[in-house]
Design an enzyme around this catalytic site. Sequence first.
Site, PDB file in Angstrom:
ATOM      1  N   ASN A  11       0.809  -1.228   0.000  1.00 39.92           N
ATOM      2  CA  ASN A  11       0.000   0.000   0.000  1.00 39.92           C
ATOM      3  C   ASN A  11       0.835   1.267   0.000  1.00 39.92           C
ATOM      4  O   ASN A  11       0.341   2.354  -0.266  1.00 39.92           O
ATOM      5  CB  ASN A  11      -0.978   0.007   1.183  1.00 39.92           C
ATOM      6  CG  ASN A  11      -0.286  -0.164   2.518  1.00 39.92           C
ATOM      7  OD1 ASN A  11       0.523  -1.082   2.683  1.00 39.92           O
ATOM      8  ND2 ASN A  11      -0.569   0.687   3.464  1.00 39.92           N
ATOM      9  N   ARG A  12       2.145   1.144   0.329  1.00 39.20           N
ATOM     10  CA  ARG A  12       2.982   2.365   0.328  1.00 39.20           C
ATOM     11  C   ARG A  12       4.455   1.980   0.201  1.00 39.20           C
ATOM     12  O   ARG A  12       4.803   0.794   0.229  1.00 39.20           O
ATOM     13  CB  ARG A  12       2.744   3.201   1.586  1.00 39.20           C
ATOM     14  CG  ARG A  12       3.089   2.482   2.888  1.00 39.20           C
ATOM     15  CD  ARG A  12       2.614   3.328   4.069  1.00 39.20           C
ATOM     16  NE  ARG A  12       2.707   2.610   5.326  1.00 39.20           N
ATOM     17  CZ  ARG A  12       3.715   2.761   6.192  1.00 39.20           C
ATOM     18  NH1 ARG A  12       4.699   3.565   5.933  1.00 39.20           N
ATOM     19  NH2 ARG A  12       3.707   2.089   7.327  1.00 39.20           N
ATOM     20  N   GLY A  13       5.297   2.993   0.079  1.00 43.30           N
ATOM     21  CA  GLY A  13       6.751   2.792   0.080  1.00 43.30           C
ATOM     22  C   GLY A  13       7.233   1.881  -1.048  1.00 43.30           C
ATOM     23  O   GLY A  13       6.715   1.913  -2.170  1.00 43.30           O
ATOM     24  N   ILE A  14       8.228   1.091  -0.731  1.00 40.13           N
ATOM     25  CA  ILE A  14       8.826   0.192  -1.723  1.00 40.13           C
ATOM     26  C   ILE A  14       7.759  -0.755  -2.282  1.00 40.13           C
ATOM     27  O   ILE A  14       7.689  -1.000  -3.491  1.00 40.13           O
ATOM     28  CB  ILE A  14       9.981  -0.621  -1.087  1.00 40.13           C
ATOM     29  CG1 ILE A  14      11.138   0.313  -0.695  1.00 40.13           C
ATOM     30  CG2 ILE A  14      10.470  -1.722  -2.027  1.00 40.13           C
ATOM     31  CD1 ILE A  14      12.252  -0.349   0.112  1.00 40.13           C
ATOM     32  N   ARG A  34      -3.270  -2.836   5.914  1.00 39.55           N
ATOM     33  CA  ARG A  34      -3.796  -3.141   7.250  1.00 39.55           C
ATOM     34  C   ARG A  34      -4.948  -2.242   7.654  1.00 39.55           C
ATOM     35  O   ARG A  34      -5.726  -2.571   8.527  1.00 39.55           O
ATOM     36  CB  ARG A  34      -2.688  -3.037   8.296  1.00 39.55           C
ATOM     37  CG  ARG A  34      -1.697  -4.156   8.170  1.00 39.55           C
ATOM     38  CD  ARG A  34      -0.727  -4.144   9.317  1.00 39.55           C
ATOM     39  NE  ARG A  34       0.095  -2.936   9.341  1.00 39.55           N
ATOM     40  CZ  ARG A  34       0.957  -2.618  10.306  1.00 39.55           C
ATOM     41  NH1 ARG A  34       1.089  -3.426  11.324  1.00 39.55           N
ATOM     42  NH2 ARG A  34       1.674  -1.517  10.242  1.00 39.55           N
ATOM     43  N   ASP A  48      -2.803  -8.682   8.085  1.00 43.03           N
ATOM     44  CA  ASP A  48      -1.687  -8.383   8.985  1.00 43.03           C
ATOM     45  C   ASP A  48      -0.857  -9.660   9.036  1.00 43.03           C
ATOM     46  O   ASP A  48      -1.361 -10.710   9.451  1.00 43.03           O
ATOM     47  CB  ASP A  48      -2.233  -8.021  10.376  1.00 43.03           C
ATOM     48  CG  ASP A  48      -1.133  -7.586  11.324  1.00 43.03           C
ATOM     49  OD1 ASP A  48      -0.030  -8.178  11.287  1.00 43.03           O
ATOM     50  OD2 ASP A  48      -1.362  -6.656  12.107  1.00 43.03           O
ATOM     51  N   GLY A  77       7.390  -4.951   6.399  1.00 43.90           N
ATOM     52  CA  GLY A  77       8.443  -4.928   7.413  1.00 43.90           C
ATOM     53  C   GLY A  77       8.368  -3.695   8.284  1.00 43.90           C
ATOM     54  O   GLY A  77       7.785  -2.670   7.904  1.00 43.90           O
ATOM     55  N   TYR A 140      16.305  -5.897  13.843  1.00 47.53           N
ATOM     56  CA  TYR A 140      16.048  -5.746  12.401  1.00 47.53           C
ATOM     57  C   TYR A 140      17.060  -6.546  11.577  1.00 47.53           C
ATOM     58  O   TYR A 140      16.698  -7.275  10.651  1.00 47.53           O
ATOM     59  CB  TYR A 140      16.123  -4.260  12.050  1.00 47.53           C
ATOM     60  CG  TYR A 140      15.798  -3.905  10.621  1.00 47.53           C
ATOM     61  CD1 TYR A 140      14.488  -3.954  10.153  1.00 47.53           C
ATOM     62  CD2 TYR A 140      16.800  -3.507   9.743  1.00 47.53           C
ATOM     63  CE1 TYR A 140      14.192  -3.608   8.844  1.00 47.53           C
ATOM     64  CE2 TYR A 140      16.505  -3.154   8.437  1.00 47.53           C
ATOM     65  CZ  TYR A 140      15.202  -3.205   7.994  1.00 47.53           C
ATOM     66  OH  TYR A 140      14.907  -2.867   6.692  1.00 47.53           O
TER      67      TYR A 140
HETATM   68  N1  LIG Z   1      13.322   2.266   3.211  1.00 47.46           N
HETATM   69  C1  LIG Z   1      14.544   1.739   3.186  1.00 47.46           C
HETATM   70  O1  LIG Z   1      15.557   2.471   3.127  1.00 47.46           O
HETATM   71  C2  LIG Z   1      14.715   0.229   3.174  1.00 47.46           C
HETATM   72  C3  LIG Z   1      15.988  -0.282   2.991  1.00 47.46           C
HETATM   73  C4  LIG Z   1      16.179  -1.666   2.972  1.00 47.46           C
HETATM   74  C5  LIG Z   1      15.103  -2.508   3.139  1.00 47.46           C
HETATM   75  N2  LIG Z   1      13.868  -2.005   3.335  1.00 47.46           N
HETATM   76  C6  LIG Z   1      12.762  -2.976   3.520  1.00 47.46           C
HETATM   77  O2  LIG Z   1      11.820  -2.799   2.486  1.00 47.46           O
HETATM   78  C7  LIG Z   1      10.516  -3.137   2.960  1.00 47.46           C
HETATM   79  C8  LIG Z   1       9.579  -1.965   2.707  1.00 47.46           C
HETATM   80  O3  LIG Z   1      10.134  -0.834   3.347  1.00 47.46           O
HETATM   81  P1  LIG Z   1       9.561   0.661   3.160  1.00 47.46           P
HETATM   82  O4  LIG Z   1      10.682   1.593   3.350  1.00 47.46           O
HETATM   83  O5  LIG Z   1       8.715   0.735   1.944  1.00 47.46           O
HETATM   84  O6  LIG Z   1       8.662   0.734   4.485  1.00 47.46           O
HETATM   85  P2  LIG Z   1       7.304   1.494   4.803  1.00 47.46           P
HETATM   86  O7  LIG Z   1       7.081   2.648   3.884  1.00 47.46           O
HETATM   87  O8  LIG Z   1       7.344   1.716   6.276  1.00 47.46           O
HETATM   88  O9  LIG Z   1       6.206   0.359   4.465  1.00 47.46           O
HETATM   89  C9  LIG Z   1       6.141  -0.819   5.196  1.00 47.46           C
HETATM   90  C10 LIG Z   1       5.008  -1.641   4.667  1.00 47.46           C
HETATM   91  O10 LIG Z   1       4.918  -2.850   5.443  1.00 47.46           O
HETATM   92  C11 LIG Z   1       3.586  -2.973   5.914  1.00 47.46           C
HETATM   93  N3  LIG Z   1       3.532  -3.695   7.182  1.00 47.46           N
HETATM   94  C12 LIG Z   1       4.204  -3.441   8.321  1.00 47.46           C
HETATM   95  N4  LIG Z   1       3.843  -4.324   9.271  1.00 47.46           N
HETATM   96  C13 LIG Z   1       2.922  -5.146   8.720  1.00 47.46           C
HETATM   97  C14 LIG Z   1       2.169  -6.248   9.186  1.00 47.46           C
HETATM   98  N5  LIG Z   1       2.253  -6.697  10.448  1.00 47.46           N
HETATM   99  N6  LIG Z   1       1.327  -6.862   8.329  1.00 47.46           N
HETATM  100  C15 LIG Z   1       1.192  -6.438   7.059  1.00 47.46           C
HETATM  101  N7  LIG Z   1       1.860  -5.387   6.559  1.00 47.46           N
HETATM  102  C16 LIG Z   1       2.714  -4.755   7.384  1.00 47.46           C
HETATM  103  C17 LIG Z   1       3.098  -1.547   6.077  1.00 47.46           C
HETATM  104  O11 LIG Z   1       1.705  -1.532   6.147  1.00 47.46           O
HETATM  105  P3  LIG Z   1       0.935  -0.302   6.886  1.00 47.46           P
HETATM  106  O12 LIG Z   1       0.804   0.788   5.860  1.00 47.46           O
HETATM  107  O13 LIG Z   1      -0.358  -0.899   7.278  1.00 47.46           O
HETATM  108  O14 LIG Z   1       1.776   0.109   8.057  1.00 47.46           O
HETATM  109  C18 LIG Z   1       3.656  -0.931   4.808  1.00 47.46           C
HETATM  110  O15 LIG Z   1       2.848  -1.250   3.713  1.00 47.46           O
HETATM  111  C19 LIG Z   1      10.676  -3.472   4.442  1.00 47.46           C
HETATM  112  O16 LIG Z   1      10.734  -4.856   4.614  1.00 47.46           O
HETATM  113  C20 LIG Z   1      11.990  -2.804   4.805  1.00 47.46           C
HETATM  114  O17 LIG Z   1      12.617  -3.466   5.884  1.00 47.46           O
HETATM  115  C21 LIG Z   1      13.646  -0.647   3.352  1.00 47.46           C
END
Ligand SMILES: NC(=O)c1ccc[n+]([C@@H]2O[C@H](COP(=O)([O-])OP(=O)(O)OC[C@H]3O[C@@H](n4cnc5c(N)ncnc54)[C@H](OP(=O)(O)O)[C@@H]3O)[C@@H](O)[C@H]2O)c1
Length: 234
Positions: A11-14, A34, A48, A77, A140
Amino acid sequence: MGRSVLVTGGNRGIGLSVAQAFRDAGDNVAITYRGGEAPEGFLAVKCDVTEPETVEAAFAEIEEKQGPVEVLIANAGITRDTLLLRMSEEDWSSVIETNLTGAFRVSKRAAKGMLRLRRGRIVFVSSVVGLFGGAGQVNYAASKSGMVGMARSIARELGSRGITANVVAPGFVETALTDELSDELKKQYLAQIPLGRYTSTEEVARVIRWVASDEAAYITGAVIPVDGGLGMGH
Ligand SMILES: NC(=O)c1ccc[n+]([C@@H]2O[C@H](COP(=O)([O-])OP(=O)(O)OC[C@H]3O[C@@H](n4cnc5c(N)ncnc54)[C@H](OP(=O)(O)O)[C@@H]3O)[C@@H](O)[C@H]2O)c1
């Protein structure tokens, strides 16, 4: 004919960029969310990953509406960063439960359908921190390196059925989170990245789409960094 793709946390981010990349390539894409508003243009299912019953319900809905999941991107994550001596049991277990157990749960459920299809692609979204470590990120980093062992074991178990399991490990991605860092901290981080810049969610998404494509059919058990050289290939 597009494939049936599921992106957790799409739904957002990566995750959202990944969902858009698959959709742009003609696949049928389901995303989990969620709460709140789900982005338009996808099959949005509430889930979730820490709740087994919502995972089961989400898969049942996807199977009914777009067929069994052929491509799974385990992306959902969280972080709960703090130094080791301050890290509570709750900080530890919530991150492990979401990032690692959640990924186990969705990959196990997806594998059921993939085994019947005798094909499938599983991609775990890890992090450079999983292999590099990160001060203040014991929970993490453990969850993200755990994905490597999980992917490699799945690769061995299911390879003979045409199912691949790989890990994509992004470095610093331009998100709201990195935007908030101070200029000084940004400078320090950038100094360690040979390419001298952060990556974008779109750049990460293109690699994930490629790993799940026919072009990458002979790649399994691999860890593919998208980190500008920060981890030097690890
Ligand atoms: N951003 C970085 O620099 C970076 C770097 C390396 C790796 N990553 C990894 O890439 C992935 C995405 O990261 P992002 O930066 O896009 O993060 P983000 O914008 O915080 O998005 C996280 C996503 O995970 C979902 N989520 C969290 N807990 C959940 C649960 N219990 N059940 C179902 N969905 C859940 C969130 O849903 P809600 O909207 O409902 O909260 C959201 O859609 C993660 O695994 C992160 O560790 C990120």
